[in-house]
Design a protein around this motif. Structure first.
Motif, PDB file in Angstrom:
ATOM      1  N   UNK A   1     -42.459  16.497   6.968  1.00 21.14           N
ATOM      2  CA  UNK A   1     -41.633  17.708   7.028  1.00 21.14           C
ATOM      3  C   UNK A   1     -42.015  18.765   5.997  1.00 21.14           C
ATOM      4  N   UNK A   2     -42.732  18.391   4.950  1.00 23.75           N
ATOM      5  CA  UNK A   2     -43.179  19.393   3.994  1.00 23.75           C
ATOM      6  C   UNK A   2     -44.344  20.214   4.537  1.00 23.75           C
ATOM      7  N   UNK A   3     -45.003  19.705   5.567  1.00 27.39           N
ATOM      8  CA  UNK A   3     -46.138  20.385   6.177  1.00 27.39           C
ATOM      9  C   UNK A   3     -45.807  20.977   7.544  1.00 27.39           C
ATOM     10  N   UNK A   4     -45.005  20.272   8.315  1.00 25.79           N
ATOM     11  CA  UNK A   4     -44.778  20.601   9.726  1.00 25.79           C
ATOM     12  C   UNK A   4     -43.279  20.717   9.994  1.00 25.79           C
ATOM     13  N   UNK A   5     -42.871  21.859  10.527  1.00 27.38           N
ATOM     14  CA  UNK A   5     -41.477  22.060  10.850  1.00 27.38           C
ATOM     15  C   UNK A   5     -41.074  21.530  12.216  1.00 27.38           C
ATOM     16  N   UNK A   6     -42.035  21.493  13.146  1.00 24.48           N
ATOM     17  CA  UNK A   6     -41.732  21.130  14.531  1.00 24.48           C
ATOM     18  C   UNK A   6     -43.050  20.899  15.253  1.00 24.48           C
ATOM     19  N   UNK A   7     -43.027  20.050  16.286  1.00 25.68           N
ATOM     20  CA  UNK A   7     -44.210  19.861  17.120  1.00 25.68           C
ATOM     21  C   UNK A   7     -43.826  20.045  18.582  1.00 25.68           C
ATOM     22  N   UNK A   8     -44.830  20.282  19.410  1.00 26.69           N
ATOM     23  CA  UNK A   8     -44.610  20.401  20.848  1.00 26.69           C
ATOM     24  C   UNK A   8     -45.915  20.105  21.573  1.00 26.69           C
ATOM     25  N   UNK A   9     -45.816  19.394  22.684  1.00 26.16           N
ATOM     26  CA  UNK A   9     -46.942  19.215  23.591  1.00 26.16           C
ATOM     27  C   UNK A   9     -46.798  20.235  24.714  1.00 26.16           C
ATOM     28  N   UNK A  10     -47.835  21.024  24.955  1.00 27.98           N
ATOM     29  CA  UNK A  10     -47.724  22.096  25.938  1.00 27.98           C
ATOM     30  C   UNK A  10     -48.925  22.100  26.887  1.00 27.98           C
ATOM     31  N   UNK A  11     -48.651  22.474  28.133  1.00 28.18           N
ATOM     32  CA  UNK A  11     -49.718  22.738  29.086  1.00 28.18           C
ATOM     33  C   UNK A  11     -50.295  24.119  28.792  1.00 28.18           C
ATOM     34  N   UNK A  12     -51.379  24.442  29.457  1.00 28.47           N
ATOM     35  CA  UNK A  12     -51.972  25.769  29.279  1.00 28.47           C
ATOM     36  C   UNK A  12     -50.977  26.854  29.679  1.00 28.47           C
ATOM     37  N   UNK A  13     -50.247  26.624  30.757  1.00 27.43           N
ATOM     38  CA  UNK A  13     -49.279  27.616  31.213  1.00 27.43           C
ATOM     39  C   UNK A  13     -48.112  27.739  30.232  1.00 27.43           C
ATOM     40  N   UNK A  14     -47.641  26.620  29.723  1.00 23.72           N
ATOM     41  CA  UNK A  14     -46.544  26.645  28.757  1.00 23.72           C
ATOM     42  C   UNK A  14     -46.966  27.320  27.458  1.00 23.72           C
ATOM     43  N   UNK A  15     -48.219  27.113  27.069  1.00 22.21           N
ATOM     44  CA  UNK A  15     -48.711  27.772  25.863  1.00 22.21           C
ATOM     45  C   UNK A  15     -48.703  29.285  26.042  1.00 22.21           C
ATOM     46  N   UNK A  16     -49.158  29.758  27.187  1.00 24.05           N
ATOM     47  CA  UNK A  16     -49.191  31.198  27.422  1.00 24.05           C
ATOM     48  C   UNK A  16     -47.791  31.796  27.310  1.00 24.05           C
ATOM     49  N   UNK A  17     -46.803  31.117  27.851  1.00 23.64           N
ATOM     50  CA  UNK A  17     -45.427  31.614  27.778  1.00 23.64           C
ATOM     51  C   UNK A  17     -44.911  31.564  26.348  1.00 23.64           C
ATOM     52  N   UNK A  18     -45.170  30.472  25.639  1.00 21.47           N
ATOM     53  CA  UNK A  18     -44.716  30.345  24.250  1.00 21.47           C
ATOM     54  C   UNK A  18     -45.376  31.406  23.375  1.00 21.47           C
ATOM     55  N   UNK A  19     -46.664  31.672  23.632  1.00 28.64           N
ATOM     56  CA  UNK A  19     -47.396  32.642  22.825  1.00 28.64           C
ATOM     57  C   UNK A  19     -46.831  34.047  23.000  1.00 28.64           C
ATOM     58  N   UNK A  20     -46.271  34.339  24.182  1.00 32.06           N
ATOM     59  CA  UNK A  20     -45.654  35.647  24.410  1.00 32.06           C
ATOM     60  C   UNK A  20     -44.327  35.783  23.673  1.00 32.06           C
ATOM     61  N   UNK A  21     -43.653  34.657  23.454  1.00 35.55           N
ATOM     62  CA  UNK A  21     -42.284  34.711  22.964  1.00 35.55           C
ATOM     63  C   UNK A  21     -42.134  34.367  21.484  1.00 35.55           C
ATOM     64  N   UNK A  22     -43.053  33.580  20.920  1.00 30.81           N
ATOM     65  CA  UNK A  22     -42.880  33.069  19.562  1.00 30.81           C
ATOM     66  C   UNK A  22     -44.045  33.498  18.677  1.00 30.81           C
ATOM     67  N   UNK A  23     -43.829  33.609  17.372  1.00 30.11           N
ATOM     68  CA  UNK A  23     -44.924  33.962  16.466  1.00 30.11           C
ATOM     69  C   UNK A  23     -45.920  32.815  16.308  1.00 30.11           C
ATOM     70  N   UNK A  24     -47.198  33.158  16.328  1.00 28.99           N
ATOM     71  CA  UNK A  24     -48.283  32.200  16.126  1.00 28.99           C
ATOM     72  C   UNK A  24     -49.118  32.654  14.938  1.00 28.99           C
ATOM     73  N   UNK A  25     -49.892  31.728  14.392  1.00 29.26           N
ATOM     74  CA  UNK A  25     -50.774  32.061  13.282  1.00 29.26           C
ATOM     75  C   UNK A  25     -51.790  33.103  13.718  1.00 29.26           C
ATOM     76  N   UNK A  26     -52.228  33.913  12.752  1.00 25.01           N
ATOM     77  CA  UNK A  26     -53.157  35.006  13.056  1.00 25.01           C
ATOM     78  C   UNK A  26     -54.473  34.500  13.617  1.00 25.01           C
ATOM     79  N   UNK A  27     -54.857  33.291  13.251  1.00 24.58           N
ATOM     80  CA  UNK A  27     -56.159  32.757  13.663  1.00 24.58           C
ATOM     81  C   UNK A  27     -56.099  31.937  14.946  1.00 24.58           C
ATOM     82  N   UNK A  28     -54.907  31.680  15.473  1.00 22.48           N
ATOM     83  CA  UNK A  28     -54.780  30.692  16.543  1.00 22.48           C
ATOM     84  C   UNK A  28     -55.629  31.006  17.772  1.00 22.48           C
ATOM     85  N   UNK A  29     -55.496  32.202  18.338  1.00 28.37           N
ATOM     86  CA  UNK A  29     -56.223  32.504  19.566  1.00 28.37           C
ATOM     87  C   UNK A  29     -57.736  32.550  19.327  1.00 28.37           C
TER      88      UNK A  29
END
Length: 203
Positions: free
Chosen positions: A155-183
């Protein structure tokens, strides 16, 4: 802090607690544009604007359904807290191979050992973090593999985890903040991801 010339030594590069109670600085491996080691620098100093080019790694782990394991960075992290990012990322200690560092940090952050972890190329980027003002000038080694055990995040490193499909990732990326380097790192790793997961996964 002045740059220390590279000498192949690994002593003194981990965070330890000496008898006087002080902590030794974490050092990063500085590299040139070809990825050749040219010295070391303290971690925070290397990320101060305009940033010093240093070696890093990014890991992408998938389950047996072809879903990507994401992590949301803990809120207590000084760099990019609370944003979603790839499975694991970080910096090798000077003299540590990127592969060894990727396996080590995945175990430390998520409590799992990657299976079939393979190299997926490198990518060089310059990404300022708009929130902290720190700069990621990185020569990043990419790794793709499988996760076959249930993660147990620190918990000192990771606040939450999720397994996502490619489609779910695209939706999450539109709605939630991601790291600047992720894409940037995901796009660079996609050929290896597609080879691992197969065309049906849609990556």
């Amino acid at each position: 802090m002045p740059i220390t010339p590279a000498n192949g030594q690994t002593a003194g590069t981990t965070a330890v607690n000496p008898p006087d109670g002080t902590a030794e600085p974490i050092l990063l491996e500085l590299v040139d544009e070809d990825g050749t080691t040219i010295g070391t620098e303290e971690k925070l100093a290397a990320h101060q604007p305009p940033g010093l080019l240093h070696r890093a790694f990014s890991v992408f782990l998938f389950d047996d359904r072809g879903r990507l394991l994401l992590q949301r960075r803990a809120l207590g992290k000084y760099h990019s807290p609370g944003v979603w990012s790839n499975t694991c990322c970080g910096h090798p200690y000077p003299g540590e191979t990127p592969f060894a560092a990727a396996a080590r940090r995945t175990a430390e952050e998520l409590g799992v050992a990657p299976a079939l972890l393979g190299e997926a190329g490198t990518v060089r980027y310059n990404h300022p973090d708009p929130e902290s003002g720190l700069v990621e000038q990185e020569y990043n080694h990419l790794f793709v593999g499988l996760v076959q055990a249930a993660p147990e995040p620190d918990p000192e490193e990771v606040g939450e985890i999720a397994f996502v499909t490619a489609q779910e990732l695209a939706e999450r990326h539109r709605q939630a903040p991601f790291s600047a380097w992720f894409m940037t790192v995901l796009d660079a790793a996609r050929p290896a991801v597609r080879e691992l997961t197969g065309p049906a996964a849609g990556w």
